[in-house]
Design a protein around this motif. Sequence first.
Motif, PDB file in Angstrom:
ATOM      1  N   LYS A   1     -38.261 144.023  -9.185  1.00  0.00           N
ATOM      2  CA  LYS A   1     -38.831 145.279  -8.564  1.00  0.00           C
ATOM      3  C   LYS A   1     -40.180 144.882  -8.340  1.00  0.00           C
TER       4      LYS A   1
ATOM      5  N   MET B   1     -35.230 152.275   1.396  1.00  0.00           N
ATOM      6  CA  MET B   1     -35.211 151.994  -0.046  1.00  0.00           C
ATOM      7  C   MET B   1     -34.113 151.208  -0.780  1.00  0.00           C
TER       8      MET B   1
ATOM      9  N   GLU C   1     -41.826 145.350  -4.497  1.00  0.00           N
ATOM     10  CA  GLU C   1     -42.873 146.148  -4.213  1.00  0.00           C
ATOM     11  C   GLU C   1     -44.220 145.438  -3.679  1.00  0.00           C
TER      12      GLU C   1
ATOM     13  N   TYR D   1     -29.948 154.745   0.403  1.00  0.00           N
ATOM     14  CA  TYR D   1     -30.277 153.451   0.270  1.00  0.00           C
ATOM     15  C   TYR D   1     -29.875 152.517   1.296  1.00  0.00           C
TER      16      TYR D   1
ATOM     17  N   PHE E   1     -41.715 146.599  -0.079  1.00  0.00           N
ATOM     18  CA  PHE E   1     -40.353 147.676  -0.275  1.00  0.00           C
ATOM     19  C   PHE E   1     -40.358 148.548  -1.306  1.00  0.00           C
ATOM     20  N   GLU E   2     -39.760 149.524  -0.944  1.00  0.00           N
ATOM     21  CA  GLU E   2     -39.785 150.907  -1.770  1.00  0.00           C
ATOM     22  C   GLU E   2     -38.527 150.422  -2.438  1.00  0.00           C
TER      23      GLU E   2
ATOM     24  N   ASP F   1     -35.959 151.438  -5.984  1.00  0.00           N
ATOM     25  CA  ASP F   1     -35.366 152.460  -7.144  1.00  0.00           C
ATOM     26  C   ASP F   1     -34.695 151.629  -8.306  1.00  0.00           C
TER      27      ASP F   1
END
Length: 375
Positions: free
Chosen positions: A16, A1, A20, A44, A24-25, A27
């Motif tokens: 983001k 992440m 995504e 992470y 990719f994940e 946060d």
Amino acid sequence: MILIVDDAPENIISLKKVLEVNGFEVDTASSGEEALKKILKKSYVLIILDVQMPEMDGFEVAEAISGYSKAKETAIIFLSAAIANVNLITRGYSSGGLDYISKPVDMNILLLKVKTFYRIYEQSRALNEMQTKLLEEIEFRKEAERKKDEFISIASHELKTPMTSIKGYIQLLERSLDKEDLETTRIRLHKVQNQVEKLNLLVADLLDISKIESGKLKFNKKYFNFDKILDHIVEIMQQANPKVKFIKKGGIDTEIFGDEMRIEQVIINFMTNAIKYAPDSDEVHLTAERRGDEIYFSVRDFGIGMAKEHQPQIFDKFYRVEETSERYQGLGIGLYICQEIIERHEGKIGVNSEPDEGSEFYFTIPLHPEMDAKP
């Protein structure tokens, strides 16, 4: 992440979305304080960290992260709208950053760097896993080597003891024969016979271990009278141990299906251990019962017993209770062989014991297992 840390919402949204879309994940955190809270709770792979943030700038966040054991190996990429200079870049690296990108961000360059860090992370994780497995294997080789050396030492000692006794008794026999003392000769011959039988049992156990390891331990299963072989064993054991009283309880009163010789081997092992580990006791209790579609057999002694922590391991190959290994000789393979025999009869083997209160070893086997069971 990946964690994106930036006080500008529009920057977070754009970064983001691009990450995504590329699988990719992600946060996010809008301040250094929020980022540190999240880092304490989650792991992470990469942190994309804006330098110019109010209250706590990116360099301060990176320095704080380096103090967390959980996150100090996490890769950090700094983002800054300021013109890159030597001092800025130097501070970025010294605070824990691994790379630096200027704003406005070139998404192609960012993606290339993110993919590179992810590839490095995967390679590093694979290497760590390989190292862990290798260390485990090395420890298992070391333990196996230690057990092998210990077993060879014990086996050599165990085989040497009856051989030394036999040699001594034969020398004494020669003297008795010279004196024509028949009674003494008879007694000493009996002692030689006992030592030869002990040696025979040790060799038989070693051969059984070899057969188990190679999958060649043979079974000849047929119907036989359990009570009859038990009476026969008790008679022999009583003659060999006249000071011990064998008390039988119950009976099977039917034929069972199995290998008569192997079941006899288990019973003799249980009874021999009961005598061996209860030298100050003059009673051994035997229980044989039919319980539904299976038989239950146990041997109860009133000797030294054993602690609970040893009981799950007592049937392991070469396992010996450390506190008793010096006082009581043995190879630590008898119960392992018994377990193999009972399991090959589709049964279960176990022990109930308390220190200084004795032990009860037992097994159960089905009365009429399937005829196509393991040979």
